[in-house]
Design an enzyme around this catalytic site. Structure first.
Site, PDB file in Angstrom:
ATOM      1  N   ARG A   1     -75.708 -66.721   7.007  1.00  0.00           N
ATOM      2  CA  ARG A   1     -75.718 -67.161   5.608  1.00  0.00           C
ATOM      3  C   ARG A   1     -74.343 -67.657   5.171  1.00  0.00           C
ATOM      4  NH1 ARG A   1     -77.346 -61.070   3.809  1.00  0.00           N
ATOM      5  NH2 ARG A   1     -78.860 -61.589   5.402  1.00  0.00           N
TER       6      ARG A   1
ATOM      7  N   SER B   1     -75.738 -62.269   9.978  1.00  0.00           N
ATOM      8  CA  SER B   1     -76.464 -63.480   9.606  1.00  0.00           C
ATOM      9  C   SER B   1     -75.578 -64.723   9.537  1.00  0.00           C
ATOM     10  CB  SER B   1     -77.140 -63.230   8.267  1.00  0.00           C
ATOM     11  OG  SER B   1     -76.795 -64.172   7.323  1.00  0.00           O
TER      12      SER B   1
ATOM     13  N   ARG C   1     -82.243 -55.903  13.149  1.00  0.00           N
ATOM     14  CA  ARG C   1     -81.043 -55.457  12.427  1.00  0.00           C
ATOM     15  C   ARG C   1     -81.353 -54.212  11.611  1.00  0.00           C
ATOM     16  NH1 ARG C   1     -78.868 -61.458  10.913  1.00  0.00           N
ATOM     17  NH2 ARG C   1     -77.892 -61.661  12.946  1.00  0.00           N
TER      18      ARG C   1
ATOM     19  N   ASP D   1     -79.935 -70.235  10.847  1.00  0.00           N
ATOM     20  CA  ASP D   1     -80.344 -68.838  10.878  1.00  0.00           C
ATOM     21  C   ASP D   1     -79.829 -68.268  12.191  1.00  0.00           C
ATOM     22  OD1 ASP D   1     -82.601 -66.909   9.453  1.00  0.00           O
ATOM     23  OD2 ASP D   1     -82.244 -66.483  11.567  1.00  0.00           O
TER      24      ASP D   1
ATOM     25  N   ASP E   1     -89.999 -69.138   4.961  1.00  0.00           N
ATOM     26  CA  ASP E   1     -90.458 -67.873   5.545  1.00  0.00           C
ATOM     27  C   ASP E   1     -89.748 -66.643   4.970  1.00  0.00           C
ATOM     28  OD1 ASP E   1     -87.990 -68.474   6.585  1.00  0.00           O
ATOM     29  OD2 ASP E   1     -88.554 -68.392   8.691  1.00  0.00           O
ATOM     30  N   HIS E   2     -88.573 -66.832   4.371  1.00  0.00           N
ATOM     31  CA  HIS E   2     -87.784 -65.684   3.922  1.00  0.00           C
ATOM     32  C   HIS E   2     -88.170 -65.212   2.523  1.00  0.00           C
ATOM     33  CE1 HIS E   2     -85.242 -66.432   7.362  1.00  0.00           C
ATOM     34  NE2 HIS E   2     -84.393 -65.487   7.023  1.00  0.00           N
TER      35      HIS E   2
HETATM   36  C1  MIC Z   1     -81.122 -62.385   8.676  1.00  0.00           C
HETATM   37  O1  MIC Z   1     -81.874 -62.000   9.556  1.00  0.00           O
HETATM   38  O2  MIC Z   1     -80.104 -61.756   8.327  1.00  0.00           O
HETATM   39  C2  MIC Z   1     -81.423 -63.704   7.981  1.00  0.00           C
HETATM   40  C3  MIC Z   1     -81.834 -63.392   6.611  1.00  0.00           C
HETATM   41  O3  MIC Z   1     -82.491 -64.333   8.648  1.00  0.00           O
HETATM   42  C4  MIC Z   1     -80.171 -64.568   8.040  1.00  0.00           C
HETATM   43  C5  MIC Z   1     -80.274 -65.812   7.284  1.00  0.00           C
HETATM   44  C6  MIC Z   1     -80.046 -65.657   5.820  1.00  0.00           C
HETATM   45  O4  MIC Z   1     -79.245 -64.852   5.383  1.00  0.00           O
HETATM   46  O5  MIC Z   1     -80.694 -66.418   5.088  1.00  0.00           O
HETATM   47  C7  MIC Z   1     -79.724 -64.928   9.451  1.00  0.00           C
HETATM   48  O6  MIC Z   1     -80.058 -64.241  10.382  1.00  0.00           O
HETATM   49  O7  MIC Z   1     -78.952 -65.883   9.620  1.00  0.00           O
HETATM   50 FE1  SF4 Z   2     -86.451 -63.377   9.155  1.00  0.00          FE
HETATM   51 FE2  SF4 Z   2     -83.920 -62.974   9.869  1.00  0.00          FE
HETATM   52 FE3  SF4 Z   2     -85.689 -60.977   9.903  1.00  0.00          FE
HETATM   53 FE4  SF4 Z   2     -85.908 -62.906  11.670  1.00  0.00          FE
HETATM   54  S1  SF4 Z   2     -84.223 -61.465  11.473  1.00  0.00           S
HETATM   55  S2  SF4 Z   2     -87.569 -62.003  10.491  1.00  0.00           S
HETATM   56  S3  SF4 Z   2     -85.247 -64.677  10.502  1.00  0.00           S
HETATM   57  S4  SF4 Z   2     -84.948 -62.079   8.097  1.00  0.00           S
END
Ligand code: MIC
Ligand code: SF4
Length: 649
Positions: free
Chosen positions: A544, A542, A380, A120, A65-66
């Site tokens: 990550r 995140s 975010r 995630d 999805d990313h």
């Molecule tokens: C995000 O919202 O920051 C992400 C991208 O979904 C991350 C995961 C990632 O960095 O792949 C998260 O929320 O953990």
């Molecule tokens: Fe995707 Fe993270 Fe954004 Fe949710 S917050 S839509 S999981 S990148």
């Protein structure tokens, strides 16, 4: 100490070992896992490295999805690896286009009372359906798939008592924005939020999921709602009524802290640049111009949200000064909108329809122009996350977003001359599971597709006896994992650690000066150890694990800060980086970038609850003794000593 709460009931039922006292480590059984592509490749490479033939959970799902831009072959190489490794290891696979992991999991897999671990940080979305759903690094999720229990600190339970009912144009998003205003993004580590009170029954599951999703920004372990008649109705509408179980706190339940929110007093709010807890009411923001509105993400693009937006926009036109982009959260949502005509209403009003997925939320396109305001229904707004360096990103509800799309200005939606649409709860969602691929019973003969861009997780050596450290960077408060490991255009490098490592702390690189990666590599190549110095809430955001893996690859051995956020601290430990806390915060001012920090007998000094002595050595040779604390359990210490968790398993 809290008692009789939903949190305790679920944790007790899944308890494996530990001390059931707030702040003490416990391990719980994990029923379900989820991964997404940007963290998933590493998680499955780690699972492969553990030589686990088949996952041992009740259910594991791998979502894509990313990373769906497919600029160059990297993304698609990742997808092929993920699909094949899922089939080989007994994992369900949800391909690109199917939707955002959290939304699809809520629709098709979440079960009240179960535990879910996801790679995630917004995995707590599942709390909307009464699960204990926790975000973690990929390695922790891989270990859960291998059947290992998950370690967390036994939580303090913050009870949020909801009363009353939301007024027209006030939304579930405003509840979580209000809570962020009260609790902020820091200081809540080790807590779980549990919602209770009469107000809960007025909220549907998708609304509750908005609240638990963005609850991640509080820095808590997770958030949870009870499972009640609304939960049952949602599951029945998803054709999964038989999976409903009731989960309620006892009538005399006690919480460690109680916060009361009267829903009827809430007003439309916004998280202002550049932190989810920088809250203002829309009224207070005046009527400044808005150049971009985006409705989407795992927080706010459920069928209910988009049906509301479509109803408001029907027969109207987006203001020509604004671009409105909409990314539905799942195939189910998109297909329902397309069949009931609402998609046509959105298109006719001027919306740009994006693919179902994370898209702009993780900087994949739609970066705003310089010095312009963007309003997003996301969770975010960390500086630069949009892909524009000095961005002005505000987080709002779909109600507030659509109002600005019509007027081209910050607009309190209550001031629109439009009747508030009454969006009924869906009685039967459109179920189409054709795009969720079940694994074969026996995956042992499945060939795992590993193209050239899929690397292996890097190896680390044991913690040295003496840390001969050099401070490679000194940063301030609230450094997020987006600062440490930018996503956006670099996201496609997630499976290639040497390449991805080049952009660690990229936002702090000054023109013409060596980057963090260059400085850290020089320290590493000189046989010394890199150190990162931060202040409060280091590593928020995140899950990550690249924010630990890439610094580790560059030779970082220690992070010292005032506080390190839960998931990031766990990731540092998992990859053999020592997370230390200044015993005296005044010592932060005594250390500068490039100073030496020595920790003699580092291995011997590490012991549960015991401080670590170190010394700063300034360029003129003068020395300052400092004391550093840590919150590590014996298990954590053993992992760091071994140079990371993979070395232990
Ligand atoms: C995000 O919202 O920051 C992400 C991208 O979904 C991350 C995961 C990632 O960095 O792949 C998260 O929320 O953990
Ligand atoms: Fe995707 Fe993270 Fe954004 Fe949710 S917050 S839509 S999981 S990148």
């Amino acid at each position: 100490m809290a008692k009789g709460t939903v949190v305790q009931k679920i944790i007790d039922e899944h308890f494996v070992y530990g001390d059931k006292e707030p702040g003490k480590p416990v391990a719980i059984k994990i029923d379900q896992t989820l991964t997404q592509d940007a963290t998933g490749t590493m998680a499955y490479l780690e699972l492969e490295a553990m030589k686990v033939p088949k996952v041992k959970t009740e259910l594991s799902v791998s979502y894509v999805d990313h990373n769906m831009m497919q600029n160059g072959p990297e993304n698609r190489n990742d997808h092929l690896y993920l699909q094949s490794v899922a089939a080989a290891k007994g994992v369900y696979f949800s391909p690109p286009g199917n939707g955002i992991c959290h939304q699809v999991h809520l629709e098709r897999f979440g079960v009240p009372g179960k535990t879910l671990l996801g790679s995630d940080s917004h995995t707590p979305t599942g709390g909307g359906i009464g699960m204990i759903a926790i975000g973690a690094g990929g390695l922790d999720v891989a270990l859960a798939m291998a059947g290992e229990p998950f370690r967390l600190t036994y939580p303090k339970v913050i009870g949020v008592k909801l009363s009353g009912k939301l007024s027209p144009w006030c939304a579930a998003k405003d509840i979580i924005l209000k809570l962020l205003d009260i609790l902020s993004t820091k200081g809540n580590v080790g807590c779980i939020v549990e919602y209770f009170g009469d107000g809960v029954t007025t909220l549907s599951v998708p609304q509750r999921a908005t609240v638990t999703n963005m609850g991640a920004e509080l820095g808590v372990t997770t958030s949870v709602f009870p499972s009640d008649e609304s939960t049952k109705a949602f599951l029945e509408a998803q054709n999964r009524g038989e999976q409903w179980v009731k989960m309620q706190a006892d009538a005399d339940a006690e919480y460690d802290q109680v916060i009361e929110i009267d829903l009827s007093t809430l007003q439309p709010l916004a998280a202002c640049p550049s932190s989810p807890d920088n809250i203002n009411s829309i009224k207070e923001l005046g009527s400044a111009d808005v150049a971009q509105v985006i409705i989407g993400s795992c927080t706010n693009s459920s069928f209910r949200d988009l049906a509301l937006v479509a109803t408001v926009l029907k027969g109207r036109k987006v203001n020509p000064k604004v671009t409105l982009a909409i990314a539905p959260s799942s195939r189910q949502v998109l297909e329902m909108l397309s069949r009931n005509g609402m998609l046509g209403d959105l298109i006719a009003a001027g919306a740009r329809i994006l693919e179902t997925g994370c898209g702009p939320c993780i900087g994949q396109g739609q970066s705003p122009a310089d010095d312009t305001v963007t309003l997003r229904t996301f969770n975010r707004n960390f500086a630069g996350r949009t892909g524009t360096r000095c961005d002005k990103a505000y987080l709002v509800s779909p109600e507030t977003a659509v109002a600005a799309a019509l007027t081209g200005k910050f607009t309190d939606p209550r001031e629109l001359d439009i009747e508030y649409p009454n969006i009924e709860d869906v009685e039967k969602f459109l179920i189409n599971d054709n795009f969720i691929i079940a694994p074969p019973e026996d995956g042992s003969n499945v060939e795992i597709v590993r193209k050239r861009t899929i690397g292996n997780p890097p190896e680390n050596c044991e913690l040295p006896d003496k840390v001969d450290g050099q401070v490679v960077i000194k940063v301030g408060d609230k450094i997020t994992t987006d600062h440490i490991m930018p996503a956006g255009v670099h996201l496609k490098l997630r499976s290639n650690i040497p390449e991805y490592s080049k952009v660690v702390f990229e936002c702090f690189t000054e023109e013409g000066k060596p980057s963090f990666a260059e400085r850290a590599s020089a320290v590493r190549d000189a046989g010394r150890h890199g150190i990162i110095v931060g202040r409060d809430s280091y590593g928020q955001g995140s899950s990550r694990e690249h924010a630990a893996i890439c610094p580790m690859f560059l030779g970082i051995k220690v992070v010292i800060a005032f506080a390190i956020e839960r998931i990031h601290a766990a990731n540092l430990i998992n990859f053999g980086i020592l997370p230390l806390i200044f015993a005296d915060q005044a010592d932060y001012d005594k250390v500068e970038q490039n100073d030496t920090i020595e920790i003699e007998n580092a291995r011997g000094q590490l012991s549960v609850g015991q401080p670590v002595k170190a010394q700063i050595i300034k360029p003129d040779g003068s020395k300052i003794e400092i004391t550093l604390n840590h919150n590590m359990s014996q298990e954590d210490i053993d992992i760091v000593l071994a140079g990371g968790r993979l070395n232990c398993v």
